[in-house]
Design a protein around this motif. Structure first.
Motif, short mmCIF file in Angstrom:
data_model
loop_
_atom_site.label_atom_id
_atom_site.label_comp_id
_atom_site.label_asym_id
_atom_site.label_seq_id
_atom_site.Cartn_x
_atom_site.Cartn_y
_atom_site.Cartn_z
N GLY A 1 0.84 -1.24 -0.02
CA GLY A 1 0.08 0.19 0.05
C GLY A 1 0.68 1.31 0.03
N ALA B 1 -5.54 0.72 7.10
CA ALA B 1 -5.87 -0.31 5.65
C ALA B 1 -4.57 -0.45 4.93
N GLY B 2 -4.57 -1.43 4.40
CA GLY B 2 -3.42 -1.51 3.43
C GLY B 2 -3.00 -0.41 2.53
N SER B 3 -3.95 0.44 2.37
CA SER B 3 -3.65 1.59 1.59
C SER B 3 -2.75 2.64 2.19
N ASN C 1 -8.30 -10.26 4.45
CA ASN C 1 -8.34 -10.00 3.02
C ASN C 1 -8.56 -8.27 2.78
N GLY C 2 -8.83 -7.51 4.05
CA GLY C 2 -9.03 -6.12 3.72
C GLY C 2 -10.33 -5.71 2.78
N LYS C 3 -11.19 -6.68 2.75
CA LYS C 3 -12.30 -6.39 2.04
C LYS C 3 -13.49 -6.05 2.92
N SER D 1 -6.68 -0.84 -1.87
CA SER D 1 -5.53 -1.53 -1.09
C SER D 1 -4.37 -0.92 -1.56
#
Length: 388
Positions: free
Chosen positions: A21, A311-313, A358-360, A388
């Motif tokens: 990210g 978040a992964g972002s 899975n970040g969703k 992501s």
């Protein structure tokens, strides 16, 4: 309405690749974040669950306090608070604290999901403890549940509910709020919910075993940024003097709340002054990442700081304690905007934000729901095109 400011904070280090990210460029940028449209667009009208979300996102209720979790026989706990998720084969587990006394069901519970997100079971993982507020996950897949009481303990629990919980007095006895694991440097960071609280770190004698180690407290000057040092806490058990009063020069933090470690940085919040701090573990320095007194371009939407996740972002998601019941998103591009808003629940607070592995999917709770009491908590899931 209170104002909040986010100062861009980042660490560029060897741990960055592990998280992926966007990373935040530079520590303590001088330019404060300004209110701007969020990356997902404007909030839409409230849905059937009373939640306003950006277009493309949906929500569902996972559990309600005092009611059985759908598809199970387990009755969900009161006052859901801090939470985290764990990969479970092709599915996952969400754990949640109960911020009530031992006599009212204090401790923590878990919900298990299969690969499609269907609830398959729910169960108790910790019982008989007091006012378990926040906590944190460990890299070895346990949940650290923190007691927010004077000389409270940290309990290490098993999200699968197989192994018995273990009291971890080596992590200190104080009014614990949250914990964050730093596998890059071998520490557990800890916040303290006192008006004159401190920020701690614990180094286990052996990483992965919390039975012994060294508790330290952050020492710094009166400013809000710069290098810091750490000092050992002489008596982590606080047998005669509270831990926060044992080290001269320990930096005061006004009401420590959530904390989260990723990519070399531990972000933590303080509710008394509505700030988000960033501890750069690579350089051992702190910066003021967010402050309601530094906005120069209008009022920011964030009206309270509490639990925080990432978040992964690289986006931070900060939950509000009160205010207008929002989770606000602070981006690496220096923008602050509401990601969601819960309507009709002014007597509550948002707690426990955590992404599925899975970040969703994003999980969180309204601690007191529409009733305004601990028995009215609601735990939600939001699904959508998270970046992501």
């Amino acid at each position: 309405m209170e104002r909040r400011t986010f100062l861009r904070t980042a660490v560029v280090g060897t741990s960055a690749a592990a998280f992926g990210g966007t990373l935040w460029r530079g520590v303590a940028s001088a330019a404060p974040a300004q209110p701007a449209p969020g990356p997902y667009g404007a909030l839409q009208a409230a849905n059937g669950n009373g939640i306003q979300l950006p277009s493309g996102f949906t929500s569902r209720i996972i559990a309600r306090s005092g009611q059985t979790v759908s598809g199970t026989s387990y009755r969900w706990h009161s006052a859901p608070d801090g939470g985290a998720t764990y990969a479970d084969g092709s599915g996952w587990i969400y754990v949640s604290n109960a911020e009530v006394s031992s006599g009212s069901g204090g401790g923590a519970s878990a919900v298990r999901f299969n690969s499609s997100g269907t609830v398959t079971s729910a169960y108790r993982i910790l019982s008989g403890t007091n006012n378990n507020c926040a906590g944190g996950s460990t890299p070895w897949n346990t949940w650290l549940s923190c007691e927010e009481v004077t000389r409270g303990y940290v309990y290490e629990t098993d999200p699968w509910g197989v192994n018995a919980s273990v009291q971890r007095p080596a992590l200190g006895r104080f009014k614990h709020e949250a914990a964050a694991s730093d596998p890059d440097h071998g520490y557990i960071y800890l916040t303290e919910d006192e008006t004159d609280g401190r920020f701690y770190r614990f180094r286990p004698t052996t990483w992965g075993n919390l039975s012994s180690g060294t508790l330290q407290v952050l020492v710094a000057g009166t400013g809000t940024s710069g290098p810091v040092t750490w000092a050992n806490v002489p008596d982590p058990a606080a047998s005669s003097t509270q831990t926060r009063h044992q080290v001269s020069g320990a930096k005061v933090f006004n009401g420590g709340e959530g904390c989260f470690y990723a990519a070399g940085t531990c972000w933590f919040t303080t509710k008394g002054d509505n700030r988000v701090w960033a501890y750069d573990a690579n350089t051992s320095s702190i910066s003021l990442a967010y402050d309601d007194s530094l906005v120069t371009g209008g009022s920011a939407p964030l009206t309270g700081v509490d639990n925080v996740t990432r978040a992964g972002s690289g986006d931070l998601y900060v939950a509000e304690d009160g205010g207008n019941m929002e989770i606000c998103l602070i981006t690496p591009n220096d923008t602050v905007a509401p990601f969601l808003r819960i309507t009709g629940q002014s007597g509550s607070e948002i707690t426990g934000p955590a992404f599925s592995p899975n970040g969703k999917r994003l999980y969180f709770s309204s601690q007191r729901g529409t009733s305004g009491s601990s028995s009215g908590g609601i735990t939600y899931e939001v699904t959508g095109p998270f970046r992501s």
